[in-house]
Design an enzyme around this catalytic site. Structure first.
Site, PDB file in Angstrom:
ATOM      1  N   GLU A 261      -6.116  -8.012  -1.113  1.00 13.98           N
ATOM      2  CA  GLU A 261      -6.637  -8.225   0.241  1.00 13.98           C
ATOM      3  C   GLU A 261      -8.149  -8.079   0.143  1.00 13.98           C
ATOM      4  OE1 GLU A 261      -4.820  -5.661   3.143  1.00 13.98           O
ATOM      5  OE2 GLU A 261      -2.821  -6.040   2.350  1.00 13.98           O
TER       6      GLU A 261
ATOM      7  N   GLU B   2       0.820  -1.216   0.000  1.00 14.83           N
ATOM      8  CA  GLU B   2       0.000   0.000   0.000  1.00 14.83           C
ATOM      9  C   GLU B   2       0.852   1.263   0.000  1.00 14.83           C
ATOM     10  OE1 GLU B   2      -2.904  -0.397   3.140  1.00 14.83           O
ATOM     11  OE2 GLU B   2      -4.168  -1.643   1.879  1.00 14.83           O
TER      12      GLU B   2
HETATM   13  C1  GAL Z   1      -4.477  -3.160   4.755  1.00 15.81           C
HETATM   14  C2  GAL Z   1      -3.021  -3.540   4.895  1.00 15.81           C
HETATM   15  C3  GAL Z   1      -2.867  -4.862   5.599  1.00 15.81           C
HETATM   16  C4  GAL Z   1      -3.690  -4.860   6.840  1.00 15.81           C
HETATM   17  C5  GAL Z   1      -5.119  -4.613   6.456  1.00 15.81           C
HETATM   18  C6  GAL Z   1      -6.104  -4.698   7.591  1.00 15.81           C
HETATM   19  O1  GAL Z   1      -4.632  -1.818   4.507  1.00 15.81           O
HETATM   20  O2  GAL Z   1      -2.403  -3.641   3.644  1.00 15.81           O
HETATM   21  O3  GAL Z   1      -1.525  -5.090   5.895  1.00 15.81           O
HETATM   22  O4  GAL Z   1      -3.212  -3.894   7.705  1.00 15.81           O
HETATM   23  O5  GAL Z   1      -5.204  -3.329   5.898  1.00 15.81           O
HETATM   24  O6  GAL Z   1      -5.779  -3.998   8.661  1.00 15.81           O
END
Ligand code: GAL
Length: 649
Positions: A301, A143
């Site tokens: 994700e 990110e």
């Molecule tokens: C995303 C990040 C992950 C994790 C997730 C949930 O933004 O890339 O590493 O932190 O949020 O918290």
């Protein structure tokens, strides 16, 4: 192939759990794991001492079970020994103090010492895995945001960036209008980033827009540097990085120009808004991701459990959401969806951000739904590679995103809102909609929405004119033609460069914030607008609606101009959803697009085509069941159910 994967952190778990986890993944139908993100302290426990044995072991476990691996460079989290040795590698805040340690991503991606170490871990990892066929791709960092860093290296790089762009300091002074408030520079050394606690709206908007652009270019440099290293030392593997809609978004169009595919972190809300006006669907984000490279994308994700951590915990995904939201992403063009995360962490800052398995490690409701999703993804394989053909496009620009952040227009005015409402209006008619960069060609579309064309973009007005001349329909809205490319206002009656094509001009504007004003259409239908009212006078355009309140009652609000073989609409105010719905119905009818009129509220549809086959992906984005007629068939959908309806055409 449509693949389902999971994000897994072997370093967070006792090694005795790894094989059982890999077994369960295999049985469930997981095809891919993402590993090693944030694991720098385990991969290089001491300066120059590398340990890949544990990661090799984990990768082997997955490979033996036919699960492929995407590896991440761990550069978002430098190890403590590195901070101790080189405390200056941290990111510097706008008050000039270094960021505190203990959280992640607090390194400065410009700092040469950091880059030396980041290069070394990246290249060492890339070489180590170059011959491992289980490693099928790379994610750069995590990110990456276009952070504002105020360290000396960023300041010098910022000055160099400006020197390259403007050559002489006089040109910079002129471009920024630095005479205001005696801001003229007499030497490059006087150029500083925007320090201090005052809102950025106090700063010169021309200077601020360049600073946003620089921060974006700067982080893109970092990502390109890693991409080049990965390609050289681990050839043949696609390279991406994962993005989200954050405060400091880099310009995705530039960021992904040299990466192989885009990946997005997708966390739809688990609480549905009560009012039907809210644009809460992630369909907008998904269409935007598909538009970045105009190709299929990945979800790196995906929502798997209740969110929490830095905010109080939220409701978990409702029954149907785990499966439904992953399938919604497939429908809109994702070909891989990786769930974050396999199991909820028992340790560390994110122990309240829930994964597929809970802390107990006992598979529950969400996990069983995920297992079902894996089965369904296999059945969808036949639609892999099918096209999402859209007649409607919406233009997006990062310059506009930044410029509207820098200068809030009026209370409640938000750049993306009109884009989202237009998107919702057209998708509610069952149409595929592309969201594309404003630099793209417009060939093949029937309707192009160009909302809030605020900062001048090279050639966009000409492309829109050509498109309309050749018979296309353009929808322009308020706050168009306002700024030149430096973010200074133009001396012209708005919509400036869009005046000829729209056939209207703005005689005065009223930023009304949270007030609302009715507009009345020619057929007597009244709708409320808010935030902004352009008081228009038609040059050549036909009047579609007038204001029906406030001191400008009777003035023109919405118009349509015949232009070449096409038409150009101008919406001079910010509407509620019903205004855009009405405009979508009007324009699609004129363009004779194949719309579906009776999709129930919150039912979404994407049509995918391959050769002479077509499928409607129909998704109930609601917690209530739906029943309706589609193509002469009765369709019943459970909450969050996605149904694939095949049709020949
Ligand atoms: C995303 C990040 C992950 C994790 C997730 C949930 O933004 O890339 O590493 O932190 O949020 O918290």
């Amino acid at each position: 192939m449509m693949k389902i994967g999971v994000d897994y952190y072997p370093e967070h778990w006792d090694i005795s759990l790894w094989a059982a986890d890999a077994d369960l993944m295999q049985q469930t139908g997981v095809k891919l794991v993402r590993l090693a993100e944030f694991a720098w302290c385990r991969l290089e426990p001491q300066d120059g001492v590398f340990d890949f044995a544990w990661l090799d072991e984990a990768i082997d476990l997955f490979a033996e079970r036919g699960i492929e691996v995407i590896l991440c460079t761990p550069t978002s989290c430098p190890p403590m020994w590195l901070y101790e040795k080189h405390p200056d590698i941290v990111h510097v805040e706008k008050d000039g103090t270094p960021t505190n340690l203990g959280i992640r991503s607090h390194r400065c991606v410009t700092n040469p010492t950091f880059l030396h170490y980041a290069d070394r871990i990246t290249i060492t990892m890339a070489r180590h895995y170059a011959d491992n066929p289980a490693v099928t791709g790379w994610q750069i960092d995590n990110e990456l945001e276009a952070y504002f860093c105020y360290c000396e290296h960023c300041i010098s790089k910022y000055r160099a960036w400006l020197q390259k762009k403007y050559g002489a300091i006089e040109n910079l002074n002129k471009a920024y209008g630095n005479v205001v408030w005696s801001g003229e520079y007499s030497a490059w050394s006087q150029v500083k980033p925007p320090y201090g606690s005052l809102p950025h709206a106090w700063q010169n908007p021309a200077y601020m827009l360049d600073f946003y652009r620089f921060c974006s270019d700067n982080v893109i440099d970092f990502s390109e540097r890693q991409a080049a290293q990965l390609r050289e030392h681990c050839p043949g593997r696609p390279v991406t990085t994962n993005v989200w809609f954050c405060e400091h978004m880099p310009d995705f169009y530039k960021q992904f120009a040299n990466l192989d595919f885009i990946s997005y972190d997708n966390y739809p809300a688990t609480r549905l808004p009560e009012d039907t006006e809210s644009c809460y669907s992630h369909a907008f984000h998904l269409d935007m991701m598909r538009g970045v490279k105009r190709r299929p994308f990945w979800i790196m994700e995906q929502l798997s459990g209740g969110k929490g951590c830095w905010a109080p915990m939220e409701k978990p995904p409702l029954p149907g959401m785990i499966k439904g939201y992953a399938l919604q992403a497939f429908a809109h063009g994702a070909d891989t969806v990786v769930h974050f995360r396999w199991r909820t962490s028992n340790i560390g800052a994110e122990m309240h951000w829930h994964g597929l398995l809970d802390h107990s490690n006992v598979p529950g409701r969400r996990f069983h739904e995920f297992a079902d999703l894996c089965k369904m993804a296999n059945q969808l394989e036949k639609w892999q590679g099918s096209e999402i053909r859209a007649d409607v496009a919406i233009l997006f620009s990062f310059d506009n995103e930044y410029a509207f952040k820098i200068q809030p227009q009026t209370e409640g005015y938000y750049y993306l809102e009109q884009l989202q409402r237009l998107h919702r209006a057209f998708t509610a008619l069952g149409l595929n909609v592309d969201i594309i960069g404003q630099h793209e060609k417009l060939d093949g579309y029937k309707i192009v929405c160009a909302p809030e064309m605020y900062v001048h973009g090279d050639g966009v007005a000409e492309r829109l004119e050509d498109f309309a001349r050749q018979g296309g329909t353009v929808i322009l809205t308020t706050r168009s033609g306002v700024k030149d490319a430096h973010n200074n206002t133009v001396m012209a009656q708005l919509p400036g460069i869009y005046r000829e094509m729209t056939g209207v001009h703005v005689v005065e504007y009223a930023p009304i914030g949270w007030e609302s004003v009715p507009v009345i259409f020619e057929d007597g239908k009244e709708l409320n607008v808010k935030q902004w009212c352009d008081i228009l006078e038609a040059d050549t355009a036909q009047v579609l609606a007038r204001y029906n309140g406030d001191y400008f009652a009777g003035a023109v609000a919405i118009t349509c101009n015949a232009y070449g073989k096409g038409q150009v609409y101008y919406i001079g105010a910010v509407g509620t959803q019903s205004l855009y719905d009405r405009m979508a119905r009007m324009t699609t009818e004129e363009a004779a697009l194949p719309v579906v009129f009776d999709l129930p509220e919150r039912v979404e549809m994407v049509t995918r085509t391959r050769d002479d086959e077509q499928a409607r992906f129909v998704f109930n984005n609601d917690d209530k069941p739906k029943a309706f007629q589609l193509d002469g068939r009765e369709i019943r959908l459970a909450p969050f159910e996605m149904r694939v309806i095949e049709t020949n055409y």
